[in-house]
Write an enzyme that holds these catalytic residues in place. Sequence first.
Site, mmCIF file in Angstrom:
data_model
loop_
_atom_site.group_PDB
_atom_site.id
_atom_site.type_symbol
_atom_site.label_atom_id
_atom_site.label_comp_id
_atom_site.label_asym_id
_atom_site.label_seq_id
_atom_site.Cartn_x
_atom_site.Cartn_y
_atom_site.Cartn_z
ATOM 1 N N GLY A 225 12.827 -2.011 42.546
ATOM 2 C CA GLY A 225 12.355 -2.567 43.594
ATOM 3 C C GLY A 225 12.887 -1.740 45.188
ATOM 4 N N GLU A 259 15.306 0.502 37.106
ATOM 5 C CA GLU A 259 13.864 0.707 36.748
ATOM 6 C C GLU A 259 12.933 0.674 38.149
ATOM 7 O OE1 GLU A 259 14.709 -2.539 33.105
ATOM 8 O OE2 GLU A 259 13.594 -3.322 35.025
ATOM 9 N N GLY A 261 9.871 2.080 40.316
ATOM 10 C CA GLY A 261 8.359 2.267 39.975
ATOM 11 C C GLY A 261 8.036 2.754 41.417
ATOM 12 N N ARG A 262 7.944 1.932 42.278
ATOM 13 C CA ARG A 262 7.170 2.129 43.650
ATOM 14 C C ARG A 262 8.072 3.419 44.264
ATOM 15 N NH1 ARG A 262 4.819 -1.759 46.857
ATOM 16 N NH2 ARG A 262 5.972 -3.374 45.702
ATOM 17 N N ARG A 298 -4.125 -3.690 47.300
ATOM 18 C CA ARG A 298 -3.177 -4.300 48.064
ATOM 19 C C ARG A 298 -3.524 -4.973 49.379
ATOM 20 N NH1 ARG A 298 0.798 -1.803 49.633
ATOM 21 N NH2 ARG A 298 2.369 -3.015 49.074
ATOM 22 N N TYR A 302 -2.001 -8.564 49.407
ATOM 23 C CA TYR A 302 -0.884 -8.787 50.126
ATOM 24 C C TYR A 302 -0.998 -8.844 51.696
ATOM 25 C CZ TYR A 302 1.059 -7.831 45.591
ATOM 26 O OH TYR A 302 1.494 -7.503 44.056
ATOM 27 N N CYS A 327 -18.896 -7.253 48.152
ATOM 28 C CA CYS A 327 -19.350 -8.452 48.651
ATOM 29 C C CYS A 327 -18.470 -9.471 48.924
ATOM 30 C CB CYS A 327 -20.557 -9.088 47.763
ATOM 31 S SG CYS A 327 -21.486 -10.105 48.803
ATOM 32 N N GLU A 328 -17.437 -9.219 49.571
ATOM 33 C CA GLU A 328 -16.237 -10.250 50.029
ATOM 34 C C GLU A 328 -15.954 -9.872 51.436
ATOM 35 O OE1 GLU A 328 -15.059 -12.615 47.969
ATOM 36 O OE2 GLU A 328 -15.908 -12.059 46.127
ATOM 37 N N TYR A 356 0.728 0.699 42.494
ATOM 38 C CA TYR A 356 -0.209 -0.484 42.548
ATOM 39 C C TYR A 356 -1.346 -0.298 43.254
ATOM 40 C CZ TYR A 356 4.634 -2.314 41.290
ATOM 41 O OH TYR A 356 5.767 -2.292 40.810
#
Length: 400
Positions: A225, A259, A261-262, A298, A302, A327-328, A356
Site C-alpha cells: 500500500g 507486499e 505493488g504500486r 484508472r 477512480y 464510445c463512452e 494498475y
Amino acid sequence: MIDFRALADKYGTPLYVYDFNHITERYEQLKKAFTGRKSLIAYAVKANSNLSVVSHLADLGAGADCVSIGEVQRALMSGVPKYRIIFSGVGKRDDEIEEALKADILLLNLESEAEMSRVETIAERLGVRARISIRVNPNIDPKTHPYISTGLHENKFGVDIETAKRMYIHANNSEHLEPVGIHFHIGSQLTELEPIREASMIVADLVRSLLAIRIELKFFDVGGGLGIVYDDETTIEPYDYAQAILGTLHGLDLTVICEPGRFMVGDAGWFLTRVLYEKVNEGKRFVIVDGAMNDLLRPSLYNAWHKVEVFGKSGNESEADIVGPVCESGDFFAKDRPLPPTEHDDLVVVHSAGAYGFVMASNYNTRPRPAEVALVEGRDRCIRQRETFEDLVRLEKMCL
C-alpha cells in the site's frame, strides 16, 4: 532522459514503457529498510503481472503475493520459489485451493471462517496440512480512496479481532490446518504513516494474545500500500515505514512479510499515446488521442490524476481534456489540463502508469491491448507484443 519518441516510432502506440533499473532501486530501498529483521518482500503481482516484471523481481530475491491461481502460476513460471509465494484473496474456488495446496506454496491467506472450512475440507481430502495465515481487519481508516480502502469493517476484506482469535484456535486444533502467519492490509496508495502504525500495533497485540495460549506464529504480514507521487503527494520513506512497523514488534520473533505493488512499479512506468487531432465545442477544447480507457482505466475508474505532457512541446498553454476513441463519456486521461497546441502525431506521455495500467486493460470496443516494453541497462526490449484482431477472436466460435 528517455527518448519516448524513438520508442513510440519503434513499437507504435498506445504503448507501455517500464524502467527496470528503477524497479531494482525500489526493491533495494525496501529490503534495506527492514535490515536487522528477518523479512520477505513479496511483490503484489496484481500491480503489474507481466512475466518479465515478475521474473526481474524474482531474480532480486522477491517473493510473490498472488490473488488468483493464475497469478500463482505466473509467479512459478517467472522463477519465484514456491516457498516465497502467498495466495491471498477474498474468494478462492475449490480448484484454486486444491492447486495451491498441491503446489506447496508458503501459505494461503484466509479471509473468513467459511473459507477456512473449505481449505480444511480440501486439505483433508488431499491428505495434507495446509499452512495458513488469517487476514485481520483492524478497523483503521487508511485515509485513501474508498475504492482502495481495505482496513475498515465496512470493507469486504479480512475478519475482526474476535473472529480471528476463534479461527486461530480452531486451526491450531485441526489436523489439517497449520496456522503460521497473520496478515493485515489497510489499503492502497497510503501516504500517512500513523494508520499503518496503529494497525500494526493492534495486530501485534493479537499475536501476543495468541502466544499466551501457545499459538506461535512465524510470519507477520503487513501487506503493501505504500503510495507514490502522481501529483504533489508527500510519500512515506521506506525507512520510516519499516521503523513504524518494527517498533510494534518488541518481544516477538517473527519474519516480516511486506507486499508492495504500486511502490515497486508505479512510477517506473509510462503510457504513450499519439494525438489524432483536436476539436473545440463552443470553447471546450479536446485533444483526441489513440489510447483509450480500455488501455489505461484508472482516470475513468477512480478519477485518478496522472501527470501528462506533450513530449517535446511547450508554450501558449490552454486548458484541454485528453480523451480517447472509445464510445463512452468516461473515456478520458485528464480533464482541464493546461496543454500547448497539439498537432496530428504529437506524443502524449502519461506518467506513473506502471501499476494498475496494462493489468486492468480490456478489449472493449474490440481494441487490441498495447505492447509493453522494458528498459534494462539503457536497452529496450519488447516484453509483450501488441495484440492483433486475430488474438481477440481466436477463442470465439460462430454458432451456425
